[in-house]
Design a protein around this motif. Sequence first.
Motif, PDB file in Angstrom:
ATOM      1  N   VAL A  37      -1.256   1.863  -1.489  1.00 40.71           N
ATOM      2  CA  VAL A  37      -0.361   2.415  -0.263  1.00 40.71           C
ATOM      3  C   VAL A  37      -0.464   1.485   0.899  1.00 40.71           C
ATOM      4  O   VAL A  37       0.332   1.062   1.575  1.00 40.71           O
ATOM      5  CB  VAL A  37      -0.857   3.723   0.011  1.00 40.71           C
ATOM      6  CG1 VAL A  37      -0.289   4.382   1.263  1.00 40.71           C
ATOM      7  CG2 VAL A  37      -0.586   4.785  -0.929  1.00 40.71           C
ATOM      8  N   LEU A  38      -1.857   0.758   1.076  1.00 41.71           N
ATOM      9  CA  LEU A  38      -1.949   0.018   2.183  1.00 41.71           C
ATOM     10  C   LEU A  38      -1.050  -1.395   1.985  1.00 41.71           C
ATOM     11  O   LEU A  38      -0.751  -1.901   2.772  1.00 41.71           O
ATOM     12  CB  LEU A  38      -3.491  -0.203   2.343  1.00 41.71           C
ATOM     13  CG  LEU A  38      -3.812  -1.296   3.618  1.00 41.71           C
ATOM     14  CD1 LEU A  38      -3.524  -0.732   4.863  1.00 41.71           C
ATOM     15  CD2 LEU A  38      -5.523  -1.506   3.659  1.00 41.71           C
ATOM     16  N   TRP A  39      -1.042  -1.772   0.751  1.00 43.04           N
ATOM     17  CA  TRP A  39      -0.507  -2.923   0.451  1.00 43.04           C
ATOM     18  C   TRP A  39       1.048  -2.837   0.442  1.00 43.04           C
ATOM     19  O   TRP A  39       1.799  -3.795   1.009  1.00 43.04           O
ATOM     20  CB  TRP A  39      -0.783  -3.347  -1.090  1.00 43.04           C
ATOM     21  CG  TRP A  39      -0.101  -4.486  -1.678  1.00 43.04           C
ATOM     22  CD1 TRP A  39       1.141  -4.551  -2.384  1.00 43.04           C
ATOM     23  CD2 TRP A  39      -0.450  -5.918  -1.330  1.00 43.04           C
ATOM     24  NE1 TRP A  39       1.447  -5.884  -2.675  1.00 43.04           N
ATOM     25  CE2 TRP A  39       0.383  -6.436  -2.004  1.00 43.04           C
ATOM     26  CE3 TRP A  39      -1.538  -6.437  -1.031  1.00 43.04           C
ATOM     27  CZ2 TRP A  39       0.552  -8.090  -2.311  1.00 43.04           C
ATOM     28  CZ3 TRP A  39      -1.589  -7.984  -0.909  1.00 43.04           C
ATOM     29  CH2 TRP A  39      -0.694  -8.714  -1.553  1.00 43.04           C
ATOM     30  N   TRP A  40       1.703  -1.606   0.016  1.00 48.09           N
ATOM     31  CA  TRP A  40       2.911  -1.341   0.375  1.00 48.09           C
ATOM     32  C   TRP A  40       3.369  -1.253   1.829  1.00 48.09           C
ATOM     33  O   TRP A  40       4.420  -1.799   2.180  1.00 48.09           O
ATOM     34  CB  TRP A  40       3.327  -0.035  -0.253  1.00 48.09           C
ATOM     35  CG  TRP A  40       3.300   0.059  -1.798  1.00 48.09           C
ATOM     36  CD1 TRP A  40       2.937  -1.249  -2.779  1.00 48.09           C
ATOM     37  CD2 TRP A  40       2.976   0.983  -2.778  1.00 48.09           C
ATOM     38  NE1 TRP A  40       2.806  -0.759  -3.907  1.00 48.09           N
ATOM     39  CE2 TRP A  40       2.561   0.440  -4.180  1.00 48.09           C
ATOM     40  CE3 TRP A  40       2.866   2.451  -2.396  1.00 48.09           C
ATOM     41  CZ2 TRP A  40       2.353   1.180  -5.054  1.00 48.09           C
ATOM     42  CZ3 TRP A  40       2.382   3.138  -3.748  1.00 48.09           C
ATOM     43  CH2 TRP A  40       2.228   2.740  -4.900  1.00 48.09           C
ATOM     44  N   ALA A  41       2.435  -0.453   2.535  1.00 49.93           N
ATOM     45  CA  ALA A  41       2.580  -0.265   3.965  1.00 49.93           C
ATOM     46  C   ALA A  41       2.708  -1.759   4.549  1.00 49.93           C
ATOM     47  O   ALA A  41       3.510  -2.260   5.477  1.00 49.93           O
ATOM     48  CB  ALA A  41       1.839   0.605   4.504  1.00 49.93           C
ATOM     49  N   LEU A  42       1.790  -2.511   4.203  1.00 54.94           N
ATOM     50  CA  LEU A  42       1.820  -3.983   4.850  1.00 54.94           C
ATOM     51  C   LEU A  42       2.953  -4.950   4.644  1.00 54.94           C
ATOM     52  O   LEU A  42       3.363  -5.853   5.189  1.00 54.94           O
ATOM     53  CB  LEU A  42       0.464  -4.771   4.667  1.00 54.94           C
ATOM     54  CG  LEU A  42      -0.787  -4.026   5.206  1.00 54.94           C
ATOM     55  CD1 LEU A  42      -2.064  -4.613   4.728  1.00 54.94           C
ATOM     56  CD2 LEU A  42      -0.683  -4.137   6.880  1.00 54.94           C
ATOM     57  N   GLY A  43       3.748  -4.265   3.398  1.00 54.61           N
ATOM     58  CA  GLY A  43       4.949  -5.263   2.963  1.00 54.61           C
ATOM     59  C   GLY A  43       5.932  -5.084   4.048  1.00 54.61           C
ATOM     60  O   GLY A  43       6.871  -5.749   4.256  1.00 54.61           O
ATOM     61  N   HIS A  44       6.075  -3.918   4.713  1.00 52.86           N
ATOM     62  CA  HIS A  44       7.046  -3.477   5.635  1.00 52.86           C
ATOM     63  C   HIS A  44       6.257  -4.156   7.069  1.00 52.86           C
ATOM     64  O   HIS A  44       6.013  -2.903   7.781  1.00 52.86           O
ATOM     65  CB  HIS A  44       7.361  -2.042   5.841  1.00 52.86           C
ATOM     66  CG  HIS A  44       7.978  -1.616   4.557  1.00 52.86           C
ATOM     67  ND1 HIS A  44       9.318  -1.807   4.108  1.00 52.86           N
ATOM     68  CD2 HIS A  44       7.552  -1.015   3.439  1.00 52.86           C
ATOM     69  CE1 HIS A  44       9.491  -1.494   3.127  1.00 52.86           C
ATOM     70  NE2 HIS A  44       8.602  -0.864   2.642  1.00 52.86           N
ATOM     71  N   ALA A  82     -10.129   4.614  -3.640  1.00 48.68           N
ATOM     72  CA  ALA A  82      -9.782   3.132  -4.154  1.00 48.68           C
ATOM     73  C   ALA A  82      -8.274   3.012  -4.796  1.00 48.68           C
ATOM     74  O   ALA A  82      -7.555   2.107  -4.039  1.00 48.68           O
ATOM     75  CB  ALA A  82     -10.593   2.428  -4.831  1.00 48.68           C
ATOM     76  N   VAL A  83      -8.206   3.990  -5.657  1.00 50.88           N
ATOM     77  CA  VAL A  83      -6.851   3.946  -6.274  1.00 50.88           C
ATOM     78  C   VAL A  83      -5.535   4.379  -5.411  1.00 50.88           C
ATOM     79  O   VAL A  83      -4.502   3.817  -5.412  1.00 50.88           O
ATOM     80  CB  VAL A  83      -6.786   4.649  -7.290  1.00 50.88           C
ATOM     81  CG1 VAL A  83      -5.268   4.931  -8.031  1.00 50.88           C
ATOM     82  CG2 VAL A  83      -7.490   4.042  -8.566  1.00 50.88           C
ATOM     83  N   VAL A  84      -5.929   5.394  -4.284  1.00 51.00           N
ATOM     84  CA  VAL A  84      -4.892   5.757  -3.560  1.00 51.00           C
ATOM     85  C   VAL A  84      -4.640   4.739  -2.356  1.00 51.00           C
ATOM     86  O   VAL A  84      -3.822   4.288  -1.942  1.00 51.00           O
ATOM     87  CB  VAL A  84      -5.153   7.052  -2.787  1.00 51.00           C
ATOM     88  CG1 VAL A  84      -4.099   7.302  -1.681  1.00 51.00           C
ATOM     89  CG2 VAL A  84      -5.055   8.022  -3.946  1.00 51.00           C
ATOM     90  N   LEU A  85      -5.983   4.344  -1.603  1.00 47.78           N
ATOM     91  CA  LEU A  85      -5.817   3.570  -0.498  1.00 47.78           C
ATOM     92  C   LEU A  85      -5.528   2.041  -0.549  1.00 47.78           C
ATOM     93  O   LEU A  85      -4.785   1.726   0.012  1.00 47.78           O
ATOM     94  CB  LEU A  85      -7.426   3.410   0.138  1.00 47.78           C
ATOM     95  CG  LEU A  85      -7.568   2.456   1.168  1.00 47.78           C
ATOM     96  CD1 LEU A  85      -7.057   3.009   2.275  1.00 47.78           C
ATOM     97  CD2 LEU A  85      -9.174   2.375   1.529  1.00 47.78           C
ATOM     98  N   LEU A  86      -5.732   1.528  -1.659  1.00 47.98           N
ATOM     99  CA  LEU A  86      -5.097  -0.182  -1.740  1.00 47.98           C
ATOM    100  C   LEU A  86      -4.092  -0.354  -2.080  1.00 47.98           C
ATOM    101  O   LEU A  86      -3.213  -0.925  -1.235  1.00 47.98           O
ATOM    102  CB  LEU A  86      -6.262  -0.678  -2.796  1.00 47.98           C
ATOM    103  CG  LEU A  86      -7.602  -0.850  -2.600  1.00 47.98           C
ATOM    104  CD1 LEU A  86      -8.486  -1.568  -3.557  1.00 47.98           C
ATOM    105  CD2 LEU A  86      -7.962  -1.690  -1.186  1.00 47.98           C
TER     106      LEU A  86
END
Length: 390
Positions: free
Chosen positions: A92-99, A86-90
């Motif tokens: 990183v997914l948030w940062w990726a969706l920012g782009h 959870a600490v890795v997934l959420l």
Amino acid sequence: MTYLELMPAFLALALVPVALLAGTPREAPRRRWAAMGLALAVLIVLTVIFDSLMIAAGFFSYGDGSLTGITLWLAPVEDLAYVLAAVVLLPVLWWALGHRGHVSRCLRTWLATSRPISWVNTAYPFATAYWLLTHSVDAILIVGSLFFLIPYNLMMYGINDVFDYESDLRNPRKGGVEGALADRSEHRGILAAAVLLPLPFVLFLWAAGSPASGIVLAVSLFAVLAYSVKGLRFKEIPFLDSATSATHFVSPMVFAFAVAGAQWTATLTAVTAAFFLWGMASQAFGAVQDIRADRAGGLASIGTVLGARRTVLASAILYVVAGLSLLPAQWPVPVAALFVLPYLANLVPFLTIRDDDCERANTGWKRFLWINYLVGFAVTMLMIRSLLPA
């Protein structure tokens, strides 16, 4: 299956969004990773405390043999897997969706690179073989079918597109359904996706299978890498190129045999041999259309060695031998020997093809792609008939 065996696949799934960050113009600031580390430490402490309290109160328990026995206070160490994921997934997914523009471009590129028209060529052999042997719909069938449908093809074709980029620039048939021509700036993202997306599936299938199925899976993945990766480049070793390509399509079926615990019979041997010869024949014919482009790029293949006409003839011979290989199998499998006829008919217009007009074979290659669907339908009908009562 124990929780420890499931942990690698679970944790690998959390790393998948990292592929979306590959190639972004700006890497995540260092303070973001520091925040992730702090969040992980806090969540580990809280998980150990509250899991231990709930276990002590008797709220839940674990099945015998499903844990390693390593605990922090009363909490099994396996409980920390979902915290780390959870600490890795959420974040990183948030940062990726920012782009968002970057993400949508990546997804389109990955889709094109994975050759959707060819997905069924690897998923169908696995799913059909596994179901015929087990007659059950379970986690291995679902996960394996999904793996060989998309991630496997993304790995196979994505790695190939990256390492063949220079020669593909000179190949007029690239840039469509026969091969993506992704910009060099997207190559790092393609390679990241080609490794990370298949990883959870591979770890699950490895953990769920046997030593024999693990070996088959390892051979399959090695063949995918060896065909294209610099330093191996089996695709540039004439005749080995055809054998390696055939392995790409036969190994999902053989993996199904192994993971289902099948006993090798004359029928399974005949089907495997015929499928392998079909794969070699198909790759050889596909190489004909690229003979001039490969020679211009300094690449070797079965086509550049034999020449266009003899390669088409070799392909025809391999198709015939593939059909004959099915004759010793149990009825009604020998009927499938007739299924090589459409492929042979497709070769007839090119039996006199010359090297200087090798690109003409592309017409036959496009027909080949659709013949696969026709033959796949025929195989399905034959399979259904074999399951019906006499």
